[in-house]
Design a protein around this motif. Structure first.
Motif, PDB file in Angstrom:
ATOM      1  N   ALA A 116       0.804  -1.233   0.000  1.00 15.58           N
ATOM      2  CA  ALA A 116       0.000   0.000   0.000  1.00 15.58           C
ATOM      3  C   ALA A 116       0.833   1.278   0.000  1.00 15.58           C
ATOM      4  CB  ALA A 116      -0.991   0.034   1.170  1.00 15.58           C
ATOM      5  N   ALA A 117       2.152   1.176  -0.025  1.00 14.66           N
ATOM      6  CA  ALA A 117       2.959   2.390  -0.156  1.00 14.66           C
ATOM      7  C   ALA A 117       2.765   2.977  -1.549  1.00 14.66           C
ATOM      8  CB  ALA A 117       4.434   2.096   0.070  1.00 14.66           C
ATOM      9  N   VAL A 118       2.707   4.289  -1.627  1.00 16.83           N
ATOM     10  CA  VAL A 118       2.515   4.955  -2.912  1.00 16.83           C
ATOM     11  C   VAL A 118       3.620   4.564  -3.895  1.00 16.83           C
ATOM     12  CG1 VAL A 118       2.500   7.208  -4.044  1.00 16.83           C
ATOM     13  CG2 VAL A 118       1.270   6.892  -1.893  1.00 16.83           C
ATOM     14  N   GLU A 119       4.823   4.355  -3.366  1.00  9.32           N
ATOM     15  CA  GLU A 119       5.983   4.091  -4.229  1.00  9.32           C
ATOM     16  C   GLU A 119       6.177   2.611  -4.548  1.00  9.32           C
ATOM     17  OE1 GLU A 119       6.647   7.653  -1.574  1.00  9.32           O
ATOM     18  OE2 GLU A 119       6.100   5.556  -1.248  1.00  9.32           O
ATOM     19  N   LEU A 120       5.303   1.736  -4.041  1.00  4.00           N
ATOM     20  CA  LEU A 120       5.548   0.300  -4.202  1.00  4.00           C
ATOM     21  C   LEU A 120       5.650  -0.115  -5.663  1.00  4.00           C
ATOM     22  CD1 LEU A 120       5.941  -2.521  -3.060  1.00  4.00           C
ATOM     23  CD2 LEU A 120       3.442  -2.752  -2.954  1.00  4.00           C
ATOM     24  N   ALA A 121       4.737   0.350  -6.500  1.00  2.00           N
ATOM     25  CA  ALA A 121       4.769  -0.058  -7.907  1.00  2.00           C
ATOM     26  C   ALA A 121       6.104   0.305  -8.549  1.00  2.00           C
ATOM     27  CB  ALA A 121       3.609   0.589  -8.670  1.00  2.00           C
ATOM     28  N   ASP A 122       6.596   1.514  -8.270  1.00  4.90           N
ATOM     29  CA  ASP A 122       7.899   1.908  -8.810  1.00  4.90           C
ATOM     30  C   ASP A 122       9.009   1.047  -8.220  1.00  4.90           C
ATOM     31  OD1 ASP A 122       6.873   3.845 -10.445  1.00  4.90           O
ATOM     32  OD2 ASP A 122       7.305   5.515  -9.091  1.00  4.90           O
ATOM     33  N   GLY A 123       8.913   0.740  -6.932  1.00  6.74           N
ATOM     34  CA  GLY A 123       9.938  -0.081  -6.294  1.00  6.74           C
ATOM     35  C   GLY A 123      10.029  -1.475  -6.883  1.00  6.74           C
ATOM     36  N   LEU A 124       8.905  -1.962  -7.391  1.00  7.42           N
ATOM     37  CA  LEU A 124       8.873  -3.303  -7.979  1.00  7.42           C
ATOM     38  C   LEU A 124       9.285  -3.325  -9.445  1.00  7.42           C
ATOM     39  CD1 LEU A 124       5.558  -4.668  -6.406  1.00  7.42           C
ATOM     40  CD2 LEU A 124       7.906  -5.194  -5.709  1.00  7.42           C
ATOM     41  N   THR A 125       9.232  -2.167 -10.119  1.00  3.11           N
ATOM     42  CA  THR A 125       9.469  -2.150 -11.574  1.00  3.11           C
ATOM     43  C   THR A 125      10.631  -1.271 -12.015  1.00  3.11           C
ATOM     44  OG1 THR A 125       7.863  -0.350 -11.845  1.00  3.11           O
ATOM     45  CG2 THR A 125       7.030  -2.601 -12.046  1.00  3.11           C
ATOM     46  N   SER A 126      11.084  -0.367 -11.182  1.00  2.14           N
ATOM     47  CA  SER A 126      12.103   0.594 -11.595  1.00  2.14           C
ATOM     48  C   SER A 126      13.432  -0.091 -11.896  1.00  2.14           C
ATOM     49  CB  SER A 126      12.308   1.633 -10.483  1.00  2.14           C
ATOM     50  OG  SER A 126      13.390   2.492 -10.802  1.00  2.14           O
ATOM     51  N   ALA A 127      14.131   0.452 -12.884  1.00  2.00           N
ATOM     52  CA  ALA A 127      15.483  -0.014 -13.186  1.00  2.00           C
ATOM     53  C   ALA A 127      16.528   0.648 -12.298  1.00  2.00           C
ATOM     54  CB  ALA A 127      15.810   0.263 -14.653  1.00  2.00           C
ATOM     55  N   ALA A 128      16.111   1.661 -11.531  1.00  2.00           N
ATOM     56  CA  ALA A 128      17.035   2.286 -10.574  1.00  2.00           C
ATOM     57  C   ALA A 128      17.364   1.300  -9.464  1.00  2.00           C
ATOM     58  CB  ALA A 128      16.408   3.547  -9.991  1.00  2.00           C
ATOM     59  N   ARG A 129      18.455   1.571  -8.765  1.00  5.16           N
ATOM     60  CA  ARG A 129      18.849   0.677  -7.668  1.00  5.16           C
ATOM     61  C   ARG A 129      18.227   1.082  -6.344  1.00  5.16           C
ATOM     62  NH1 ARG A 129      24.587   0.769 -10.427  1.00  5.16           N
ATOM     63  NH2 ARG A 129      24.545  -1.258 -11.477  1.00  5.16           N
ATOM     64  N   THR A 130      17.846   2.336  -6.213  1.00 11.06           N
ATOM     65  CA  THR A 130      17.291   2.824  -4.952  1.00 11.06           C
ATOM     66  C   THR A 130      16.027   3.624  -5.208  1.00 11.06           C
ATOM     67  OG1 THR A 130      18.605   4.870  -5.007  1.00 11.06           O
ATOM     68  CG2 THR A 130      19.590   2.946  -3.907  1.00 11.06           C
ATOM     69  N   ILE A 131      15.190   3.702  -4.171  1.00 11.60           N
ATOM     70  CA  ILE A 131      13.946   4.457  -4.293  1.00 11.60           C
ATOM     71  C   ILE A 131      13.580   5.047  -2.936  1.00 11.60           C
ATOM     72  CG2 ILE A 131      12.495   2.421  -3.866  1.00 11.60           C
ATOM     73  CD1 ILE A 131      10.485   3.620  -5.881  1.00 11.60           C
ATOM     74  N   PRO A 132      13.130   6.308  -2.903  1.00 10.60           N
ATOM     75  CA  PRO A 132      12.620   6.873  -1.651  1.00 10.60           C
ATOM     76  C   PRO A 132      11.202   6.388  -1.400  1.00 10.60           C
ATOM     77  CG  PRO A 132      12.549   8.525  -3.390  1.00 10.60           C
ATOM     78  CD  PRO A 132      13.141   7.290  -4.000  1.00 10.60           C
ATOM     79  N   VAL A 133      10.882   6.175  -0.133  1.00  7.12           N
ATOM     80  CA  VAL A 133       9.581   5.616   0.234  1.00  7.12           C
ATOM     81  C   VAL A 133       9.063   6.327   1.479  1.00  7.12           C
ATOM     82  CG1 VAL A 133       8.341   3.546   0.994  1.00  7.12           C
ATOM     83  CG2 VAL A 133      10.187   3.340  -0.692  1.00  7.12           C
ATOM     84  N   THR A 134       7.763   6.617   1.464  1.00  6.92           N
ATOM     85  CA  THR A 134       7.064   7.029   2.681  1.00  6.92           C
ATOM     86  C   THR A 134       6.173   5.870   3.109  1.00  6.92           C
ATOM     87  OG1 THR A 134       7.066   9.370   2.065  1.00  6.92           O
ATOM     88  CG2 THR A 134       5.484   8.683   3.731  1.00  6.92           C
ATOM     89  N   PRO A 135       6.523   5.159   4.198  1.00  2.00           N
ATOM     90  CA  PRO A 135       5.709   4.014   4.614  1.00  2.00           C
ATOM     91  C   PRO A 135       4.293   4.444   4.986  1.00  2.00           C
ATOM     92  CG  PRO A 135       7.842   3.994   5.716  1.00  2.00           C
ATOM     93  CD  PRO A 135       7.705   5.328   5.051  1.00  2.00           C
ATOM     94  N   PRO A 136       3.294   3.598   4.702  1.00  2.00           N
ATOM     95  CA  PRO A 136       1.918   3.947   5.045  1.00  2.00           C
ATOM     96  C   PRO A 136       1.690   4.085   6.546  1.00  2.00           C
ATOM     97  CG  PRO A 136       1.994   2.118   3.489  1.00  2.00           C
ATOM     98  CD  PRO A 136       3.384   2.343   3.957  1.00  2.00           C
ATOM     99  N   ALA A 137       2.431   3.305   7.353  1.00  2.00           N
ATOM    100  CA  ALA A 137       2.201   3.315   8.799  1.00  2.00           C
ATOM    101  C   ALA A 137       3.473   3.569   9.587  1.00  2.00           C
ATOM    102  CB  ALA A 137       1.569   1.994   9.236  1.00  2.00           C
ATOM    103  N   ALA A 138       4.575   2.934   9.205  1.00  2.00           N
ATOM    104  CA  ALA A 138       5.818   3.052   9.973  1.00  2.00           C
ATOM    105  C   ALA A 138       6.351   4.484   9.938  1.00  2.00           C
ATOM    106  CB  ALA A 138       6.867   2.099   9.418  1.00  2.00           C
TER     107      ALA A 138
END
Length: 229
Positions: A145-167
Protein backbone atom coordinates in the motif's frame (compact mmCIF):
# COMPACT_ATOMS: atom_id res chain seq x y z
CA UNK A 1 11.98 -22.64 -4.59
CA UNK A 2 13.94 -21.31 -1.61
CA UNK A 3 16.46 -23.44 0.25
CA UNK A 4 15.31 -23.57 3.87
CA UNK A 5 17.44 -23.94 7.01
CA UNK A 6 15.57 -24.68 10.25
CA UNK A 7 16.87 -24.00 13.77
CA UNK A 8 15.49 -24.37 17.28
CA UNK A 9 16.46 -20.85 18.26
CA UNK A 10 17.62 -17.58 16.78
CA UNK A 11 21.17 -17.81 18.16
CA UNK A 12 21.84 -21.04 16.27
CA UNK A 13 20.34 -19.61 13.11
CA UNK A 14 22.42 -16.43 13.39
CA UNK A 15 25.66 -18.36 13.91
CA UNK A 16 25.00 -20.57 10.88
CA UNK A 17 24.00 -17.60 8.72
CA UNK A 18 27.14 -15.68 9.71
CA UNK A 19 29.28 -18.67 8.73
CA UNK A 20 27.54 -18.93 5.36
CA UNK A 21 27.99 -15.20 4.68
CA UNK A 22 31.67 -15.30 5.65
CA UNK A 23 32.29 -18.27 3.37
CA UNK A 24 30.71 -16.57 0.38
CA UNK A 25 32.52 -13.29 1.01
CA UNK A 26 35.81 -15.16 1.23
CA UNK A 27 35.07 -17.04 -1.98
CA UNK A 28 34.23 -13.76 -3.74
CA UNK A 29 37.50 -12.17 -2.62
CA UNK A 30 39.46 -15.20 -3.77
CA UNK A 31 37.69 -15.27 -7.14
CA UNK A 32 37.22 -11.60 -8.01
CA UNK A 33 39.42 -9.70 -5.56
CA UNK A 34 36.44 -7.96 -3.97
CA UNK A 35 33.15 -8.78 -2.24
CA UNK A 36 29.97 -6.83 -1.57
CA UNK A 37 27.00 -7.21 0.74
CA UNK A 38 23.83 -5.27 1.55
CA UNK A 39 22.53 -5.81 5.08
CA UNK A 40 19.24 -5.23 6.84
CA UNK A 41 18.71 -3.57 10.19
CA UNK A 42 16.53 -4.66 13.09
CA UNK A 43 16.82 -7.15 15.92
CA UNK A 44 17.23 -10.35 13.91
CA UNK A 45 20.42 -9.40 12.02
CA UNK A 46 22.19 -8.02 15.12
CA UNK A 47 23.75 -11.33 16.29
CA UNK A 48 24.72 -12.10 12.69
CA UNK A 49 26.53 -8.77 12.43
CA UNK A 50 28.25 -9.30 15.78
CA UNK A 51 29.48 -12.72 14.69
CA UNK A 52 30.70 -11.41 11.33
CA UNK A 53 32.61 -8.55 12.99
CA UNK A 54 35.28 -10.92 14.31
CA UNK A 55 35.49 -13.13 11.23
CA UNK A 56 39.07 -13.25 9.84
CA UNK A 57 38.45 -11.98 6.31
CA UNK A 58 40.38 -9.42 4.29
CA UNK A 59 37.72 -6.86 5.12
CA UNK A 60 39.56 -4.13 3.22
CA UNK A 61 38.28 -5.85 0.07
CA UNK A 62 34.64 -5.93 1.21
CA UNK A 63 32.04 -3.27 0.36
CA UNK A 64 29.22 -3.05 2.88
CA UNK A 65 25.95 -1.19 2.40
CA UNK A 66 22.35 -1.36 3.58
CA UNK A 67 19.20 -2.82 2.09
CA UNK A 68 17.25 0.18 3.37
CA UNK A 69 17.53 3.09 5.79
CA UNK A 70 15.29 5.43 7.70
CA UNK A 71 15.89 9.08 6.84
CA UNK A 72 17.20 9.91 10.31
CA UNK A 73 20.59 11.07 11.60
CA UNK A 74 23.24 8.32 11.49
CA UNK A 75 23.50 8.40 15.28
CA UNK A 76 19.73 8.21 15.86
CA UNK A 77 18.41 5.14 17.70
CA UNK A 78 16.40 4.07 14.62
CA UNK A 79 19.34 4.33 12.22
CA UNK A 80 20.43 1.12 10.51
CA UNK A 81 23.81 2.75 9.87
CA UNK A 82 24.22 3.17 13.61
CA UNK A 83 23.46 -0.52 14.12
CA UNK A 84 26.15 -1.48 11.61
CA UNK A 85 28.71 0.85 13.15
CA UNK A 86 28.04 -0.56 16.62
CA UNK A 87 28.10 -4.22 15.55
CA UNK A 88 29.70 -5.21 12.24
CA UNK A 89 32.02 -2.25 11.63
CA UNK A 90 34.13 -2.92 14.70
CA UNK A 91 37.30 -4.96 15.11
CA UNK A 92 38.59 -6.54 11.88
CA UNK A 93 35.45 -5.66 9.91
CA UNK A 94 36.02 -1.94 10.52
CA UNK A 95 38.40 -2.14 7.54
CA UNK A 96 35.45 -2.70 5.19
CA UNK A 97 34.35 0.09 2.87
CA UNK A 98 30.94 1.25 4.06
CA UNK A 99 28.60 2.99 1.60
CA UNK A 100 25.78 4.72 3.51
CA UNK A 101 22.35 5.31 2.03
CA UNK A 102 21.55 8.34 4.16
CA UNK A 103 23.11 11.71 3.35
CA UNK A 104 22.63 15.34 4.39
CA UNK A 105 19.69 16.03 2.07
CA UNK A 106 16.53 17.36 3.68
CA UNK A 107 14.54 14.24 2.85
CA UNK A 108 14.83 10.87 1.13
CA UNK A 109 13.45 12.19 -2.14
CA UNK A 110 16.07 14.93 -2.37
CA UNK A 111 18.80 12.55 -1.21
CA UNK A 112 18.11 9.67 -3.60
CA UNK A 113 20.05 10.93 -6.66
CA UNK A 114 23.33 11.18 -4.71
CA UNK A 115 22.82 7.73 -3.22
CA UNK A 116 22.07 6.31 -6.66
CA UNK A 117 25.34 7.79 -7.93
CA UNK A 118 27.26 6.34 -4.98
CA UNK A 119 25.74 2.93 -5.63
CA UNK A 120 26.90 3.06 -9.24
CA UNK A 121 30.47 2.90 -7.93
CA UNK A 122 29.85 -0.30 -5.93
CA UNK A 123 30.97 -3.52 -7.65
CA UNK A 124 27.81 -5.05 -9.11
CA UNK A 125 26.22 -7.47 -8.82
CA UNK A 126 26.21 -7.55 -5.03
CA UNK A 127 27.41 -10.89 -3.74
CA UNK A 128 24.82 -11.06 -0.97
CA UNK A 129 21.61 -9.25 -0.05
CA UNK A 130 20.40 -10.07 3.46
CA UNK A 131 16.68 -9.35 3.70
CA UNK A 132 14.28 -9.18 6.59
CA UNK A 133 10.50 -9.39 6.49
CA UNK A 134 7.79 -7.62 8.44
CA UNK A 135 4.55 -9.19 9.61
CA UNK A 136 2.83 -7.22 6.84
CA UNK A 137 5.00 -9.01 4.28
CA UNK A 138 7.20 -6.01 3.48
CA UNK A 139 10.87 -6.46 2.73
CA UNK A 140 13.53 -3.78 2.46
CA UNK A 141 11.27 -0.69 2.62
CA UNK A 142 8.89 -1.97 -0.02
CA UNK A 143 5.63 -1.79 1.93
CA UNK A 144 2.17 -3.00 0.88
CA UNK A 145 0.00 0.00 0.00
CA UNK A 146 2.96 2.39 -0.16
CA UNK A 147 2.51 4.96 -2.91
CA UNK A 148 5.98 4.09 -4.23
CA UNK A 149 5.55 0.30 -4.20
CA UNK A 150 4.77 -0.06 -7.91
CA UNK A 151 7.90 1.91 -8.81
CA UNK A 152 9.94 -0.08 -6.29
CA UNK A 153 8.87 -3.30 -7.98
CA UNK A 154 9.47 -2.15 -11.57
CA UNK A 155 12.10 0.59 -11.59
CA UNK A 156 15.48 -0.01 -13.19
CA UNK A 157 17.03 2.29 -10.57
CA UNK A 158 18.85 0.68 -7.67
CA UNK A 159 17.29 2.82 -4.95
CA UNK A 160 13.95 4.46 -4.29
CA UNK A 161 12.62 6.87 -1.65
CA UNK A 162 9.58 5.62 0.23
CA UNK A 163 7.06 7.03 2.68
CA UNK A 164 5.71 4.01 4.61
CA UNK A 165 1.92 3.95 5.04
CA UNK A 166 2.20 3.31 8.80
CA UNK A 167 5.82 3.05 9.97
CA UNK A 168 7.59 6.26 11.01
CA UNK A 169 10.24 8.09 8.97
CA UNK A 170 10.82 8.33 5.25
CA UNK A 171 13.04 5.55 3.93
CA UNK A 172 15.48 4.92 1.13
CA UNK A 173 15.38 1.36 -0.14
CA UNK A 174 16.87 -0.99 -2.65
CA UNK A 175 14.46 -1.68 -5.49
CA UNK A 176 13.32 -5.14 -6.50
CA UNK A 177 15.63 -5.05 -9.53
CA UNK A 178 18.66 -4.28 -7.35
CA UNK A 179 17.78 -7.07 -4.91
CA UNK A 180 17.29 -9.59 -7.70
CA UNK A 181 20.51 -8.50 -9.42
CA UNK A 182 22.54 -9.97 -6.53
CA UNK A 183 24.31 -13.31 -6.62
CA UNK A 184 22.66 -14.60 -3.42
CA UNK A 185 19.58 -13.55 -1.45
CA UNK A 186 19.28 -14.52 2.20
CA UNK A 187 16.23 -14.06 4.44
CA UNK A 188 15.83 -14.42 8.20
CA UNK A 189 12.49 -15.54 9.67
CA UNK A 190 11.98 -15.75 13.44
CA UNK A 191 8.85 -16.60 15.40
CA UNK A 192 5.48 -18.14 14.62
CA UNK A 193 3.84 -14.95 13.34
CA UNK A 194 6.45 -14.29 10.67
CA UNK A 195 6.61 -17.99 9.78
CA UNK A 196 2.88 -17.85 9.02
CA UNK A 197 3.37 -14.81 6.79
CA UNK A 198 6.28 -16.55 5.07
CA UNK A 199 4.22 -19.70 4.43
CA UNK A 200 1.45 -17.55 2.92
CA UNK A 201 3.94 -15.65 0.78
CA UNK A 202 5.14 -18.92 -0.77
CA UNK A 203 1.67 -19.33 -2.30
CA UNK A 204 0.84 -17.75 -5.61
CA UNK A 205 -0.55 -14.28 -5.19
CA UNK A 206 0.13 -10.63 -5.96
CA UNK A 207 3.55 -9.32 -5.00
CA UNK A 208 1.85 -6.05 -4.13
CA UNK A 209 -0.02 -7.83 -1.32
CA UNK A 210 3.12 -9.40 0.19
CA UNK A 211 6.21 -7.74 -1.32
CA UNK A 212 8.54 -10.45 0.04
CA UNK A 213 7.16 -12.51 -2.85
CA UNK A 214 9.45 -10.54 -5.15
CA UNK A 215 12.28 -12.66 -3.77
CA UNK A 216 10.44 -15.88 -2.93
CA UNK A 217 8.50 -16.40 -6.16
CA UNK A 218 11.36 -16.05 -8.61
CA UNK A 219 14.07 -18.31 -9.99
CA UNK A 220 16.57 -15.71 -11.18
CA UNK A 221 18.64 -15.51 -8.00
CA UNK A 222 19.30 -18.29 -5.46
CA UNK A 223 17.51 -17.57 -2.17
CA UNK A 224 18.13 -19.24 1.19
CA UNK A 225 15.92 -18.85 4.26
CA UNK A 226 17.05 -19.14 7.88
CA UNK A 227 14.00 -20.05 10.01
CA UNK A 228 13.97 -20.18 13.80
CA UNK A 229 11.34 -20.47 16.51
Amino acid sequence: MPTEHFFADGAQAAADLATRIATLLGDAIATRGTASIALSGGRSPKPVLEALATTPLDWSKVVVTLVDERWVAPDAPDSNERLLRETLLTGPAAAARFVPIKNDATDAYAGQPAVEAAFAAIPWPLDIVLLGMGEDGHTASLFPAAVELADGLTSAARTIPVTPPAAPHQRLSLTASAILASRHIFLQISGAAKKAVYDNALKDGPVEQLPIRLALLQDKTPIEIWISA
